[in-house]
Design a protein around this motif. Structure first.
Motif, PDB file in Angstrom:
ATOM      1  N   ALA A  41      30.686 -16.158  -3.558  1.00  0.00           N
ATOM      2  CA  ALA A  41      31.559 -15.074  -3.083  1.00  0.00           C
ATOM      3  C   ALA A  41      31.240 -14.716  -1.638  1.00  0.00           C
ATOM      4  CB  ALA A  41      31.418 -13.848  -3.988  1.00  0.00           C
ATOM      5  N   LEU A  42      29.956 -14.605  -1.316  1.00  0.00           N
ATOM      6  CA  LEU A  42      29.562 -14.269   0.053  1.00  0.00           C
ATOM      7  C   LEU A  42      29.967 -15.362   1.033  1.00  0.00           C
ATOM      8  CD1 LEU A  42      26.040 -12.721  -0.610  1.00  0.00           C
ATOM      9  CD2 LEU A  42      28.132 -11.501   0.052  1.00  0.00           C
ATOM     10  N   ALA A  43      29.755 -16.614   0.649  1.00  0.00           N
ATOM     11  CA  ALA A  43      30.109 -17.731   1.529  1.00  0.00           C
ATOM     12  C   ALA A  43      31.616 -17.780   1.780  1.00  0.00           C
ATOM     13  CB  ALA A  43      29.625 -19.043   0.930  1.00  0.00           C
ATOM     14  N   ALA A  44      32.405 -17.327   0.798  1.00  0.00           N
ATOM     15  CA  ALA A  44      33.860 -17.307   0.944  1.00  0.00           C
ATOM     16  C   ALA A  44      34.332 -16.087   1.734  1.00  0.00           C
ATOM     17  CB  ALA A  44      34.512 -17.324  -0.440  1.00  0.00           C
ATOM     18  N   GLY A  45      33.392 -15.223   2.128  1.00  0.00           N
ATOM     19  CA  GLY A  45      33.757 -14.047   2.917  1.00  0.00           C
ATOM     20  C   GLY A  45      34.302 -12.888   2.106  1.00  0.00           C
ATOM     21  N   LYS A  46      34.163 -12.941   0.792  1.00  0.00           N
ATOM     22  CA  LYS A  46      34.658 -11.860  -0.059  1.00  0.00           C
ATOM     23  C   LYS A  46      33.717 -10.657   0.002  1.00  0.00           C
ATOM     24  CE  LYS A  46      36.829 -14.855  -3.462  1.00  0.00           C
ATOM     25  NZ  LYS A  46      36.865 -15.265  -4.868  1.00  0.00           N
ATOM     26  N   PRO A  47      34.260  -9.449  -0.066  1.00  0.00           N
ATOM     27  CA  PRO A  47      33.389  -8.291  -0.217  1.00  0.00           C
ATOM     28  C   PRO A  47      32.763  -8.360  -1.613  1.00  0.00           C
ATOM     29  CG  PRO A  47      35.706  -7.636  -0.290  1.00  0.00           C
ATOM     30  CD  PRO A  47      35.670  -9.103   0.012  1.00  0.00           C
ATOM     31  N   ALA A  48      31.448  -8.492  -1.677  1.00  0.00           N
ATOM     32  CA  ALA A  48      30.749  -8.724  -2.945  1.00  0.00           C
ATOM     33  C   ALA A  48      29.832  -7.555  -3.272  1.00  0.00           C
ATOM     34  CB  ALA A  48      29.946 -10.017  -2.874  1.00  0.00           C
ATOM     35  N   VAL A  49      29.871  -7.132  -4.537  1.00  0.00           N
ATOM     36  CA  VAL A  49      29.103  -5.971  -4.977  1.00  0.00           C
ATOM     37  C   VAL A  49      28.304  -6.323  -6.229  1.00  0.00           C
ATOM     38  CG1 VAL A  49      29.212  -3.550  -5.707  1.00  0.00           C
ATOM     39  CG2 VAL A  49      30.925  -4.442  -4.109  1.00  0.00           C
ATOM     40  N   LEU A  50      27.038  -5.908  -6.228  1.00  0.00           N
ATOM     41  CA  LEU A  50      26.207  -5.969  -7.426  1.00  0.00           C
ATOM     42  C   LEU A  50      26.016  -4.547  -7.927  1.00  0.00           C
ATOM     43  CD1 LEU A  50      23.144  -8.208  -6.429  1.00  0.00           C
ATOM     44  CD2 LEU A  50      25.375  -8.925  -7.269  1.00  0.00           C
ATOM     45  N   GLU A  51      26.112  -4.350  -9.216  1.00  0.00           N
ATOM     46  CA  GLU A  51      25.758  -3.075  -9.843  1.00  0.00           C
ATOM     47  C   GLU A  51      24.531  -3.359 -10.703  1.00  0.00           C
ATOM     48  OE1 GLU A  51      27.196  -0.068 -13.350  1.00  0.00           O
ATOM     49  OE2 GLU A  51      28.706  -1.382 -12.478  1.00  0.00           O
ATOM     50  N   ILE A  52      23.355  -2.899 -10.230  1.00  0.00           N
ATOM     51  CA  ILE A  52      22.106  -3.243 -10.903  1.00  0.00           C
ATOM     52  C   ILE A  52      21.173  -2.039 -10.979  1.00  0.00           C
ATOM     53  CG2 ILE A  52      22.249  -5.697 -10.331  1.00  0.00           C
ATOM     54  CD1 ILE A  52      20.399  -5.235  -7.969  1.00  0.00           C
ATOM     55  N   ASP A  53      20.053  -2.238 -11.652  1.00  0.00           N
ATOM     56  CA  ASP A  53      19.073  -1.157 -11.803  1.00  0.00           C
ATOM     57  C   ASP A  53      18.051  -1.202 -10.664  1.00  0.00           C
ATOM     58  OD1 ASP A  53      17.554  -3.424 -12.696  1.00  0.00           O
ATOM     59  OD2 ASP A  53      16.237  -2.020 -13.715  1.00  0.00           O
ATOM     60  N   LEU A  54      17.152  -0.237 -10.669  1.00  0.00           N
ATOM     61  CA  LEU A  54      16.186  -0.084  -9.584  1.00  0.00           C
ATOM     62  C   LEU A  54      15.254  -1.289  -9.454  1.00  0.00           C
ATOM     63  CD1 LEU A  54      15.044   1.690  -7.350  1.00  0.00           C
ATOM     64  CD2 LEU A  54      13.644   2.848  -9.086  1.00  0.00           C
ATOM     65  N   ASP A  55      14.775  -1.825 -10.557  1.00  0.00           N
ATOM     66  CA  ASP A  55      13.917  -3.011 -10.475  1.00  0.00           C
ATOM     67  C   ASP A  55      14.658  -4.171  -9.816  1.00  0.00           C
ATOM     68  OD1 ASP A  55      11.746  -1.767 -11.696  1.00  0.00           O
ATOM     69  OD2 ASP A  55      12.262  -2.500 -13.693  1.00  0.00           O
ATOM     70  N   GLY A  56      15.933  -4.335 -10.179  1.00  0.00           N
ATOM     71  CA  GLY A  56      16.739  -5.389  -9.578  1.00  0.00           C
ATOM     72  C   GLY A  56      16.947  -5.166  -8.092  1.00  0.00           C
ATOM     73  N   VAL A  57      17.166  -3.916  -7.706  1.00  0.00           N
ATOM     74  CA  VAL A  57      17.323  -3.585  -6.290  1.00  0.00           C
ATOM     75  C   VAL A  57      16.096  -4.030  -5.516  1.00  0.00           C
ATOM     76  CG1 VAL A  57      17.348  -1.641  -4.663  1.00  0.00           C
ATOM     77  CG2 VAL A  57      18.937  -1.676  -6.598  1.00  0.00           C
ATOM     78  N   ARG A  58      14.943  -3.731  -6.052  1.00  0.00           N
ATOM     79  CA  ARG A  58      13.699  -4.084  -5.353  1.00  0.00           C
ATOM     80  C   ARG A  58      13.540  -5.591  -5.231  1.00  0.00           C
ATOM     81  NH1 ARG A  58      10.527   0.798  -8.408  1.00  0.00           N
ATOM     82  NH2 ARG A  58      10.998   2.392  -6.837  1.00  0.00           N
ATOM     83  N   GLN A  59      13.999  -6.350  -6.215  1.00  0.00           N
ATOM     84  CA  GLN A  59      13.939  -7.808  -6.123  1.00  0.00           C
ATOM     85  C   GLN A  59      14.919  -8.329  -5.073  1.00  0.00           C
ATOM     86  OE1 GLN A  59      13.981  -9.955  -9.953  1.00  0.00           O
ATOM     87  NE2 GLN A  59      13.480  -7.983 -10.900  1.00  0.00           N
ATOM     88  N   VAL A  60      16.133  -7.788  -5.061  1.00  0.00           N
ATOM     89  CA  VAL A  60      17.129  -8.228  -4.093  1.00  0.00           C
ATOM     90  C   VAL A  60      16.679  -7.887  -2.675  1.00  0.00           C
ATOM     91  CG1 VAL A  60      19.526  -7.967  -3.299  1.00  0.00           C
ATOM     92  CG2 VAL A  60      19.038  -8.164  -5.744  1.00  0.00           C
ATOM     93  N   LYS A  61      16.002  -6.759  -2.505  1.00  0.00           N
ATOM     94  CA  LYS A  61      15.496  -6.394  -1.167  1.00  0.00           C
ATOM     95  C   LYS A  61      14.555  -7.471  -0.629  1.00  0.00           C
ATOM     96  CE  LYS A  61      15.930  -1.533  -0.543  1.00  0.00           C
ATOM     97  NZ  LYS A  61      15.397  -0.509   0.317  1.00  0.00           N
ATOM     98  N   LYS A  62      13.832  -8.144  -1.508  1.00  0.00           N
ATOM     99  CA  LYS A  62      12.921  -9.208  -1.074  1.00  0.00           C
ATOM    100  C   LYS A  62      13.662 -10.500  -0.747  1.00  0.00           C
ATOM    101  CE  LYS A  62       8.994  -7.426  -3.669  1.00  0.00           C
ATOM    102  NZ  LYS A  62       8.163  -7.600  -4.851  1.00  0.00           N
ATOM    103  N   THR A  63      14.696 -10.818  -1.533  1.00  0.00           N
ATOM    104  CA  THR A  63      15.389 -12.093  -1.350  1.00  0.00           C
ATOM    105  C   THR A  63      16.599 -11.998  -0.434  1.00  0.00           C
ATOM    106  OG1 THR A  63      16.707 -11.725  -3.350  1.00  0.00           O
ATOM    107  CG2 THR A  63      14.644 -12.972  -3.607  1.00  0.00           C
ATOM    108  N   MET A  64      17.207 -10.809  -0.342  1.00  0.00           N
ATOM    109  CA  MET A  64      18.381 -10.599   0.514  1.00  0.00           C
ATOM    110  C   MET A  64      18.238  -9.252   1.230  1.00  0.00           C
ATOM    111  SD  MET A  64      21.457 -12.019  -1.901  1.00  0.00           S
ATOM    112  CE  MET A  64      22.488 -12.713  -0.628  1.00  0.00           C
ATOM    113  N   PRO A  65      17.277  -9.152   2.134  1.00  0.00           N
ATOM    114  CA  PRO A  65      17.002  -7.859   2.777  1.00  0.00           C
ATOM    115  C   PRO A  65      18.136  -7.336   3.643  1.00  0.00           C
ATOM    116  CG  PRO A  65      15.746  -9.608   3.828  1.00  0.00           C
ATOM    117  CD  PRO A  65      16.393 -10.219   2.614  1.00  0.00           C
ATOM    118  N   ASP A  66      19.084  -8.198   4.009  1.00  0.00           N
ATOM    119  CA  ASP A  66      20.214  -7.759   4.829  1.00  0.00           C
ATOM    120  C   ASP A  66      21.325  -7.116   4.015  1.00  0.00           C
ATOM    121  OD1 ASP A  66      18.953  -8.621   7.110  1.00  0.00           O
ATOM    122  OD2 ASP A  66      19.916 -10.589   7.089  1.00  0.00           O
ATOM    123  N   ALA A  67      21.178  -7.087   2.694  1.00  0.00           N
ATOM    124  CA  ALA A  67      22.180  -6.434   1.853  1.00  0.00           C
ATOM    125  C   ALA A  67      22.217  -4.940   2.172  1.00  0.00           C
ATOM    126  CB  ALA A  67      21.853  -6.657   0.375  1.00  0.00           C
TER     127      ALA A  67
END
Length: 184
Positions: A89-115
């Motif tokens: 979705a991101l590569a296609a330029g779509k506005p992409a949204v994740l709805e996740i919990d706090l633990d997931g947020v902390r993991q994404v911050k490590k792998t995709m800090p520009d989110a």
């Protein structure tokens, strides 16, 4: 490439309601469908609301790096974000949204800090309790477990880039819509 928007907040704050309203207004917004080991609630559809998987299937996703993030939520069930669809979705330029919990947020911050990390806040603690009780989908012990988790999540609000208070639904939807549009 679009910037990923990561949405989180305590149980019953209205994250799903906000996202559905945004997608109704702009069907181009892509919302990730999480995998979970919990059973479907009445009216939920596999592949639409969640990918309902067995513990073994979830273990396979974890071991193959098929999840962007995952966590055990409320000490009971596992949830995770399938990596491939998000990257597509991101590569296609779509506005992409994740709805996740706090633990997931902390993991994404490590792998995709520009989110862009967005926290949905209830107007008050009492309103959050009222909303959770009003859903009628959890028994008393599950509600208490979810409220304990909500206290931890509310304490982490400073870890987010933006906060949306879900007091008035229309106002909160418009604010979230602007945030997502700005991440394009």
């Amino acid at each position: 490439m679009s910037r990923l928007v990561v949405l989180a907040g305590p149980t019953a704050v209205g994250k799903g309601t906000l996202l559905r309203a945004v997608v109704d207004r702009d069907p181009n917004v892509w919302v990730s469908v999480s995998a979970t080991t919990r059973s479907a609630r009445p009216g939920e559809r596999n592949g639409h609301d969640y990918h309902f998987v067995s513990d073994t299937e979830f273990d396979d996703l974890v071991s193959s790096d098929g999840l962007l993030e995952w966590a055990t939520v409320h000490g009971k069930h596992r949830y995770g974000t399938p990596r491939g669809p998000v990257e597509q979705a991101l590569a296609a330029g779509k506005p992409a949204v994740l709805e996740i919990d706090l633990d997931g947020v902390r993991q994404v911050k490590k792998t995709m800090p520009d989110a862009l990390f967005v926290f949905v806040m209830p107007p008050s603690w009492d309103e959050l309790v009222t909303r959770l009780e009003g859903r009628g989908t959890e028994d008393a012990s599950e509600r208490e477990r979810r409220l304990a988790t909500a206290r931890e999540e509310l304490a982490a609000v400073d870890e987010f880039d933006v906060t949306v208070v879900n007091d008035d639904l229309d106002t909160a939807v418009e604010e979230l819509e602007r945030i997502i549009a700005g991440a394009r």
